[in-house]
Motif scaffolding. Structure first.
Motif, short mmCIF file in Angstrom:
data_model
loop_
_atom_site.label_atom_id
_atom_site.label_comp_id
_atom_site.label_asym_id
_atom_site.label_seq_id
_atom_site.Cartn_x
_atom_site.Cartn_y
_atom_site.Cartn_z
N LEU A 1 14.21 14.23 6.42
CA LEU A 1 14.54 15.02 5.23
C LEU A 1 13.49 14.87 4.13
O LEU A 1 13.31 15.77 3.31
N PHE A 2 12.80 13.72 4.13
CA PHE A 2 11.71 13.57 3.17
C PHE A 2 10.60 14.59 3.45
O PHE A 2 9.98 15.13 2.54
N GLY A 3 10.37 14.85 4.76
CA GLY A 3 9.39 15.86 5.13
C GLY A 3 9.83 17.25 4.74
O GLY A 3 9.02 18.07 4.28
N VAL A 4 11.13 17.53 4.92
CA VAL A 4 11.68 18.83 4.51
C VAL A 4 11.51 19.01 3.01
O VAL A 4 11.13 20.08 2.53
N GLU A 5 11.78 17.95 2.27
CA GLU A 5 11.64 17.97 0.81
C GLU A 5 10.20 18.32 0.41
O GLU A 5 9.97 19.10 -0.51
N ARG A 6 9.26 17.75 1.15
CA ARG A 6 7.84 18.00 0.86
C ARG A 6 7.47 19.45 1.20
O ARG A 6 6.76 20.11 0.44
N LEU A 7 7.98 19.95 2.34
CA LEU A 7 7.67 21.32 2.74
C LEU A 7 8.23 22.34 1.76
O LEU A 7 7.65 23.41 1.54
N LEU A 8 9.37 22.01 1.15
CA LEU A 8 9.99 22.90 0.18
C LEU A 8 9.35 22.78 -1.21
O LEU A 8 9.75 23.49 -2.14
N GLY A 9 8.41 21.89 -1.33
CA GLY A 9 7.73 21.71 -2.61
C GLY A 9 8.54 20.92 -3.62
O GLY A 9 8.23 20.93 -4.82
N LEU A 10 9.58 20.21 -3.14
CA LEU A 10 10.43 19.44 -4.05
C LEU A 10 9.89 18.04 -4.31
O LEU A 10 10.35 17.35 -5.22
N SER A 11 8.95 17.60 -3.48
CA SER A 11 8.30 16.31 -3.67
C SER A 11 6.92 16.37 -3.05
O SER A 11 6.61 17.31 -2.30
N SER A 12 6.11 15.37 -3.33
CA SER A 12 4.76 15.33 -2.76
C SER A 12 4.51 13.93 -2.21
O SER A 12 4.04 13.05 -2.92
N VAL B 1 0.84 -1.20 0.00
CA VAL B 1 0.00 0.00 0.00
C VAL B 1 0.88 1.25 0.00
O VAL B 1 0.58 2.24 -0.68
N ALA B 2 1.99 1.20 0.75
CA ALA B 2 2.91 2.34 0.81
C ALA B 2 3.47 2.67 -0.56
O ALA B 2 3.45 3.84 -0.99
N ILE B 3 3.97 1.66 -1.30
CA ILE B 3 4.61 1.96 -2.59
C ILE B 3 3.60 2.23 -3.69
O ILE B 3 3.98 2.59 -4.79
N SER B 4 2.31 2.06 -3.38
CA SER B 4 1.28 2.50 -4.33
C SER B 4 1.03 4.00 -4.19
O SER B 4 0.33 4.58 -5.04
N HIS B 5 1.61 4.62 -3.16
CA HIS B 5 1.42 6.05 -2.92
C HIS B 5 2.72 6.86 -2.97
O HIS B 5 2.69 8.04 -3.29
N ILE B 6 3.84 6.23 -2.61
CA ILE B 6 5.12 6.95 -2.58
C ILE B 6 6.18 6.12 -3.30
O ILE B 6 6.01 4.90 -3.48
N PRO B 7 7.30 6.74 -3.74
CA PRO B 7 8.35 6.01 -4.47
C PRO B 7 8.92 4.83 -3.68
O PRO B 7 8.97 4.85 -2.45
N GLY C 1 14.00 1.51 -8.23
CA GLY C 1 13.00 2.50 -8.61
C GLY C 1 13.46 3.37 -9.76
O GLY C 1 12.67 3.72 -10.66
N TRP C 2 14.73 3.72 -9.76
CA TRP C 2 15.30 4.55 -10.82
C TRP C 2 15.40 3.79 -12.14
O TRP C 2 14.99 4.28 -13.20
N LEU C 3 15.92 2.55 -12.09
CA LEU C 3 16.14 1.78 -13.31
C LEU C 3 14.85 1.26 -13.92
O LEU C 3 14.69 1.27 -15.15
N LEU C 4 13.93 0.81 -13.10
CA LEU C 4 12.74 0.12 -13.61
C LEU C 4 11.48 0.97 -13.62
O LEU C 4 10.56 0.69 -14.39
N LEU C 5 11.42 1.99 -12.75
CA LEU C 5 10.18 2.75 -12.61
C LEU C 5 10.35 4.23 -12.93
O LEU C 5 9.39 5.00 -12.79
N ASN C 6 11.56 4.62 -13.30
CA ASN C 6 11.84 6.02 -13.63
C ASN C 6 11.52 6.95 -12.46
O ASN C 6 11.04 8.08 -12.64
N GLN C 7 11.78 6.47 -11.24
CA GLN C 7 11.56 7.27 -10.03
C GLN C 7 12.88 7.93 -9.63
O GLN C 7 13.75 7.29 -9.05
N HIS C 8 13.00 9.20 -9.95
CA HIS C 8 14.24 9.91 -9.66
C HIS C 8 14.17 10.53 -8.27
O HIS C 8 13.18 11.15 -7.90
N MET C 9 15.22 10.35 -7.50
CA MET C 9 15.27 10.87 -6.14
C MET C 9 16.09 12.15 -6.12
O MET C 9 17.16 12.25 -6.74
N GLY C 10 15.59 13.18 -5.41
CA GLY C 10 16.29 14.44 -5.30
C GLY C 10 17.48 14.38 -4.37
O GLY C 10 17.76 13.35 -3.76
#
Length: 282
Positions: free
Chosen positions: A130-141, A86-92, A251-260
């Motif tokens: 830091l994931f929360g900081v990333e979200r607060l800065l608008g860099l991820s959702s 359920v988690a990976i259906s919502h986040i990378p 995630g990067w190789l197979l799902l094109n999920q790029h991490m900041g």
């Protein structure tokens, strides 16, 4: 402990990490069609069925105490998987695994009773923050449901490590993992049954489900169970420190999920915390 057993255990954990994360990436291709609950049910049930046919576990010979330990092992594994999918259906994928990893890290600190390990857990939590900081800065959702489920998966991951160690001491033979996987499919059954007929009647979906079962359950959990026979639970938990990096790579190789940058720093902090904990136990 013989050095050869230790090396074998390390290789088994590494193989488990790679197979599990690439299997999770494959499983995500099923989510848009049947959802995470049906995917979890298919993954665990099919892998358990395949292992049962191959290994013929002698479950009828187990005592009540052995059955109880196997049941706890299976239920902790099943609930952990349900939360994780359920988690990976919502986040990378890499983000979910990094958050989830707080569970075994906290377990390691509790088992060691060491202030240093508590500090390392604190470092890992800073990384996750830091994931929360990333979200607060608008860099991820990051979706809140995904974060909560990843934390839930981490809790049951810790319980899974303890339950697997207990079952490994009480029940001999690798066939036990087949029964564990079948039991593990039970928590996902109520919600997973909804789309099960669709999977059973579509050859493409069925092949994806079988591939997911092999890569994400049959191979990694068999390897982990064998590793736990060669390594203490604290060492086993720490060796899994490679999982956030492996998950981010998958995630990067197979799902094109790029991490900041902050996301990659979070992964590095969590892995560093694991390495620090491992060093304190050496």
């Amino acid at each position: 402990m013989r050095q050869s057993h230790k090396v074998t255990g390390i290789l088994l954990v590494f193989g488990s990490c790679v197979s599990l994360q690439f299997g999770a990436a494959l499983a995500m291709s099923l989510f848009p069609l049947v959802g995470p609950w049906t995917t979890t049910l298919c993954r665990l049930f099919l892998s358990g069925l395949l292992l049962t046919l191959v290994m013929h576990p002698q479950a009828h010979q187990w005592s009540r105490s052995q059955w109880v330990s196997v049941a706890f092992f299976g239920l902790s594994l099943g609930i952990m998987n349900a939360f994780f999918y359920v988690a990976i259906s919502h986040i990378p994928l890499g983000t979910a695994v990094t958050i989830e990893f707080i569970g075994p890290l906290v377990l390691s600190a509790v088992l060691s009773h060491s202030i240093r390990d508590v500090l390392w857990v604190g470092l890992a939590m800073v990384g996750v923050g830091l994931f929360g900081v990333e979200r607060l800065l608008g860099l991820s959702s990051l979706h809140p449901i995904g974060v909560v489920c990843a934390l839930g998966a981490g809790l049951f991951w810790a319980l899974y490590i303890l339950a697997a160690d207990n079952a490994g001491k009480k029940v001999t033979g690798t066939g036990v993992i087949a029964i564990v996987l079948l039991i593990g499919s039970l928590p996902s059954t109520p919600l997973g049954m909804a789309n099960l007929f669709m999977v059973a009647t579509d050859a493409h979906l069925l092949l994806l489900a079988i591939g997911t079962a092999i890569l994400a359950s049959l191979v990694p959990y068999t390897l982990e169970f064998l590793a736990l026979r060669r390594l203490p639970p604290s060492t086993f938990g720490i060796l899994l420190c490679m999982e956030p990096a492996v998950a981010a790579t998958a995630g990067w190789l197979l799902l094109n999920q790029h991490m900041g940058v902050l996301g990659m720093l979070a992964v590095c902090l969590v892995v560093s915390a694991c390495v620090g904990t491992a060093t304190s136990k050496s």
